[in-house]
Each structure stands twice: as structure tokens, then as C-alpha cells.
Design a protein around this motif. Structure first.
Motif, PDB file in Angstrom:
ATOM      1  N   LEU A   7       1.748   2.306  -5.328  1.00 33.44           N
ATOM      2  CA  LEU A   7       2.145   1.214  -4.446  1.00 33.44           C
ATOM      3  C   LEU A   7       3.581   0.769  -4.685  1.00 33.44           C
ATOM      4  O   LEU A   7       4.230   0.237  -3.779  1.00 33.44           O
ATOM      5  CB  LEU A   7       1.215   0.021  -4.651  1.00 33.44           C
ATOM      6  N   LEU A  23       7.833  -2.766  -4.187  1.00 30.96           N
ATOM      7  CA  LEU A  23       6.900  -1.940  -3.422  1.00 30.96           C
ATOM      8  C   LEU A  23       7.623  -0.751  -2.793  1.00 30.96           C
ATOM      9  O   LEU A  23       8.795  -0.858  -2.393  1.00 30.96           O
ATOM     10  CB  LEU A  23       6.233  -2.776  -2.323  1.00 30.96           C
ATOM     11  N   VAL A  27       4.549   0.930   1.846  1.00 33.61           N
ATOM     12  CA  VAL A  27       3.523  -0.060   1.508  1.00 33.61           C
ATOM     13  C   VAL A  27       3.910  -1.402   2.128  1.00 33.61           C
ATOM     14  O   VAL A  27       4.998  -1.920   1.872  1.00 33.61           O
ATOM     15  CB  VAL A  27       3.373  -0.200  -0.023  1.00 33.61           C
ATOM     16  N   GLU A  31      -0.190  -6.322   2.741  1.00 40.47           N
ATOM     17  CA  GLU A  31      -1.407  -5.832   2.086  1.00 40.47           C
ATOM     18  C   GLU A  31      -1.568  -6.388   0.676  1.00 40.47           C
ATOM     19  O   GLU A  31      -2.619  -6.239   0.057  1.00 40.47           O
ATOM     20  CB  GLU A  31      -1.381  -4.300   2.014  1.00 40.47           C
TER      21      GLU A  31
END
Length: 553
Positions: A7, A23, A27, A31
Motif C-alpha cells: 500500500l 501511499l 492506492v 480507502e
């Protein structure tokens, strides 16, 4: 093993402040949610982490000064992941480290250790999976430990289990503002203790909602089963208001009465605020107790003003204070469960049931005002604690396992009224909280105002199950004596108002945010209600056979 899709990468951090993770471009920051569990895969160890914050970053301030048009999807896509990116803050909670015996097989030899270091730059971050959770929290059918699934992670369907043996070793707390489901959580935990036979319970049920049934919050007239229905062979209900209990259709409840000669100065001091007693009145209560012993209240309530004056002249009491004490104590005559004398020692009956492994729920019915609740709870608890002290001393003297008392968990509501800093050192509840498990008695305190509980007592609370709180003082109180509490404050503040909780302390290897287990028909089946019903039926048949034998059939 974690999933193979990383991630993000660790870009900076410290052991005290946590890790910052950038990140990867594919990604979405949307989320990443506070309370999510992630695993950082370092060179030598894996780190089980809690996500505590989410933020946005840019590579250049020029982008902020001249952002792309909302309609320019192409430019936004070009910038995403390189010039604009998302970051998350992680709090490392535990380390998975290969044992010294075999550092080549990570799947079998990973040891769970406290965090003493951090991963190196650019270590990759992954979502935690079911195997990670089982490694940390165990599983409910563990044959070597009494585990109980209390909930699930916010974004996964793997159970999070409490170690009930460790849970009953210390006093514990369930906290949350009104309407967040504290009663359902309490019922859930008590069910686990009963199902796994981790301790016996003594529950002071202020609003009569734990024994037979209770209204399901937000569902109108829909009800949920109480502990007596779930465990008919193991739970007994005592009532301080038999009429109320009968009106609600509660079956097999036993009456419970207390007497004036069982009330001691400590009990009166605890409810001094509710009665409006001054220190002078309490001091003169000691004078009366010294003269009349256990019958001091009965004697006081029957004395005339002239008799009080004569008594004060002879015993150096203060007539005005004793007359005021008499007026205030007359309120106790209105309590339905108070008698001048009781032919039966009902507290001894409670002790016999607890010794037999039964779980006791004491209903208050219409006698649930604070004066009544505090007085009865203190009177009963003080005597039961005294009996457990004697049992513990006998066990320590003989070292005979047959004399070892079964752990007792005493549940009280509105706990801050018993554990306030002004009176905590004078009540039996403060004593129990400070003793921890010395005499095999612990508390389960249920409260919406943890800031009202003495700091020393809060520091002794082993496991804290906390629903949503808004007041800053209450949030501060939850983290009293908790290292790294600063990282968890943001997590607690962002809980949903229903069926979410932050659980931390002695019964878990690390703090965890969870969706609490539902208390519904599915839970009834999982907890084994049919097995317990069969047990109860067998018990009834056995009692019927004995009755027939006694009658000569």
C-alpha cells in the motif's frame, strides 16, 4: 503472511511518535480509515500497526497555489502519486520477530513481542490479513486459553478475542456516553465469562435489564434475552422489588431483603450526599454506634427529642446533629427491601449460590434511585468481599486447590458515584479496585463519566472497553496510565455512536478498534443457548425425580 500488494512505503517516523507512510500512486487515500490495521514488513521483523491519522501531501507549494481545474482529469492524473499523494500515520503495536531457533521459516517461528524499534526507510506496508489477526488475538476455540470473541475489525470478518483468564484478573471498565450500547456490551462480556466459566458474576442491575429481558435499543417494543434466558441453569435472579419483577413476567426470581442492623457507618457515609448529611451528623452516628451497636439505627428512629437530649448529656453527643441524622435516616424506611430485622440472612444465601458456581443478578425494580442503589450495593458487596478475604486467607494458608476461591466479578453501574475521589478511600469498591486480584474479587464498572472516577482507580482498570465519548475530560480519563495514549485519542474521537468500541488493556495484546459483536439470535445460537436449555431441563427432571423419591413414588 500478508498480501503481496503493498500500500505504501515508510518515509519517516520514531518509536515515540509513530511512522509516516507515503501511499503508492495506485492506492486511494479514501480507502485508508482511522482504526484500520496494517502490517509493515521490515528487514528482520514485521510490525503490526494501527492507523491513527490520514493526510494529503504535495511535492511543491506551487501546486497548492495553482491547483488544476476540477474538470482537468488529465492533469490531475499526471500529478497523482508523484506531485500529489496521500500519507498515513501508523502506531506500531506489536512486532513479529523470527525466533532464534529458526530465522528462515517466518510462517512458523514468528514470536509476538512488544515494539522496541521501528522498521527502516522504505519498508513496505500491507493490509493485515486473517492470519495476522489470529497470530495476535488467537481464536475462540483455543483449547489452552479461555478466549471469547468480542467483535471484529472495522473492515474484516475475522474475530477479535479477549483472554478471559486475564480479563478477570483485574478490575475492568465499560465506558461510553449515553446511548452508545454500554448495556449490550456488558451483557455480551458477562455472557462470555459465563460461557467460558472464567469466573462467577454478581451483577447489581440498576434498571432491571440484564436478568430476564430488556428492550432492544431503537427497536420500539422489541426485546432481547437476558442472561437468565441464555443460561437458565447457571444464572439466578434476586429482586429487591418483588412486585415490579412479577409485573414484568420474570420467572423464578428470589426475594432479597436487608435490615437496619446490617447498615454500618461506612454505608451511611457513602450515601451521605443523597441523604444531605453533614460531617457532624456522621460523627455523631459513631457515638450512637458505640452505644447501641448494630441496633443503632432502629434505636435512633424510635427516640424522642427528649431522649436524644438526655442521651447527648450522658454521652457527649450533639443533640442538633443527632436530630438531623434521625430526620434524614427516616427516608430509609420508605425503601421496600429494608426491614427492622430479617429472620433469614439473605446475603449468606447469595454467598452459597456463588460458592455453587451460580451467577447472581440483583434487580432493583422501582428501587433504582441513587440512594437505594448505592446503599444496597455497598451493604451487599462489603459482606461478600469480607467472606472472600477469609476464603483467600484459608487458601493461602493451606495451599489446597480445593480451597481456592473461584474469581468473582462484581458489576456496578454509575460507577463514578462509588469511585469519586472524595469517597473512594472510604468505600469497599475503592478497596477492591486497589487490591486487584489479591482476594479473587474484581470489579466491572459501567459508566458514562469516566472523568468522575478517581485517577488512582482508573490507573488500576485492567481492560477498558470504550464506546464514543465527546467530553475531553472523559477522553483524558480513559488514557490514564496508558503509554502511547496520545496516538489513540484521535481513534476514540472518530468512533461511530453505535456498535463500535476501542478496547485496550490487560486482556488484549494491543489496543484495537472493533465492530462489537451483535447481541441477537445469531449470538444466542453461537453462545450455545440450546445446550444450556438442555442442561436446565435435565436439572428440572433431576429435581422432579428427587421430589418423587421423597414422596415414595
Amino acid at each position: 503472511m500478508t498480501t503481496e500488494q503493498p500500500l505504501g512505503s515508510v518515509i519517516q517516523g520514531s518509536l515515540s511518535q509513530g511512522l509516516e507512510v507515503r501511499l503508492h500512486g495506485d492506492v486511494s487515500v479514501e480507502e485508508m480509515r482511522v482504526g484500520k490495521f496494517l502490517v509493515v514488513k521490515g528487514n528482520h521483523s514485521q510490525f503490526f500497526c494501527l492507523l491513527t491519522d490520514v493526510s494529503l501531501g504535495t511535492a511543491s507549494p506551487r501546486i497548492l497555489a495553482d491547483p488544476p481545474s476540477p474538470h482537468d482529469d488529465f492533469l490531475q492524473a499526471v500529478l497523482a502519486g508523484t506531485s500529489t499523494y496521500g500519507t498515513v500515520e501508523l502506531a506500531p503495536m506489536l512486532m513479529f520477530t523470527p525466533s532464534q531457533d529458526d530465522e528462515t521459516d517466518h510462517s512458523k517461528t514468528l514470536e509476538l513481542l512488544p515494539v522496541k524499534t521501528i522498521p527502516s526507510h522504505f519498508s513496505q506496508v500491507y493490509e493485515a490479513n486473517e492470519q495476522d489477526f489470529r497470530r495476535v488475538f488467537g481464536w475462540e476455540d483455543d483449547p489452552h486459553h479461555k478466549k471469547f470473541a468480542i467483535g471484529r475489525p472495522l473492515d474484516m470478518e475475522v474475530p477479535i478475542c479477549l483472554d478471559l483468564d486475564r480479563f478477570v484478573e483485574r478490575s475492568n471498565g465499560i465506558f461510553g456516553k449515553s446511548g452508545t450500547g454500554k448495556s449490550f456490551l456488558t451483557r455480551l462480556l458477562l455472557s462470555g465469562i459465563i460461557r467460558r466459566d472464567a469466573a462467577v458474576n454478581l451483577m447489581f442491575d440498576m434498571h432491571s435489564e440484564y436478568g430476564w429481558e430488556a428492550l432492544e435499543e431503537g427497536k420500539g417494543v422489541s426485546t432481547v434475552k437476558g442472561l437468565r434466558q441464555l443460561f437458565p441453569g447457571l444464572v439466578e435472579i434476586y429482586t429487591l422489588d418483588p412486585e415490579s419483577t412479577q409485573r414484568r413476567g420474570v420467572r423464578d426470581a428470589q426475594e432479597l431483603y436487608l435490615s437496619f442492623d446490617q447498615i454500618e457507618i461506612e454505608d451511611i457515609r457513602l450515601v451521605g450526599f443523597e441523604l444531605g448529611l453533614s460531617e457532624a451528623s456522621l460523627d455523631n452516628a459513631n457515638v450512637l454506634y458505640s452505644e447501641f451497636g448494630r441496633s443503632w439505627i432502629v434505636k435512633l428512629l424510635t427516640m424522642s427529642n427528649e431522649e436524644i437530649r438526655t442521651f447527648c448529656e450522658e454521652r457527649q453527643g450533639h443533640a442538633g446533629s443527632i436530630m438531623a441524622l434521625q430526620r434524614k435516616l427516616k427516608r430509609l424506611e420508605s425503601l421496600k427491601y429494608i426491614r427492622q430485622t430479617c429472620p433469614i440472612n439473605y446475603i449468606d444465601q447469595l454467598l452459597q449460590s456463588l460458592d455453587a458456581g451460580k451467577h447472581i443478578i440483583i434487580e432493583f425494580g422501582s428501587q433504582s434511585n441513587m440512594l437505594s442503589y448505592m446503599l444496597a450495593t455497598n451493604m451487599i458487596t462489603r459482606r461478600i468481599h469480607s467472606a472472600y478475604v477469609k476464603k483467600a486467607d484459608l487458601y493461602l494458608q493451606t495451599k489446597n486447590s480445593q480451597n481456592k476461591p473461584k474469581p468473582l466479578v462484581i458489576t456496578i453501574e454509575e460507577a463514578h458515584r462509588f469511585l469519586d475521589s472524595k469517597i473512594v478511600h472510604q468505600t469497599i469498591f475503592g478497596t477492591i479496585a486497589r487490591e486487584m486480584r489479591k482476594y479473587f474479587v474484581t470489579l466491572l464498572v459501567v459508566d458514562q463519566r469516566p472523568s468522575g472516577i478517581d485517577n488512582e482507580v482508573m490507573s488500576q482498570i485492567g481492560t477498558r472497553v470504550t464506546c464514543l465519548l465527546n467530553d475531553e475530560k472523559d477522553i483524558d480519563a480513559i488514557f490514564t496510565g496508558v503509554s502511547g495514549g496520545g496516538n489513540l485519542r484521535s481513534v476514540l474521537a472518530k468512533l461511530d455512536s453505535k456498535q463500535q468500541a476501542l478496547v485496550l488493556g490487560h486482556a488484549l495484546p494491543m489496543p484495537v478498534v472493533m465492530r462489537t459483536r451483535a447481541y441477537d439470535q445469531t449470538f444466542y445460537q453461537e453462545i450455545g443457548i440450546q445446550d444450556w436449555q438442555a442442561m436446565a431441563d435435565d436439572k428440572l427432571f433431576a429435581e422432579a425425580d428427587l421430589a418423587k423419591a421423597d414422596l415414595g413414588f
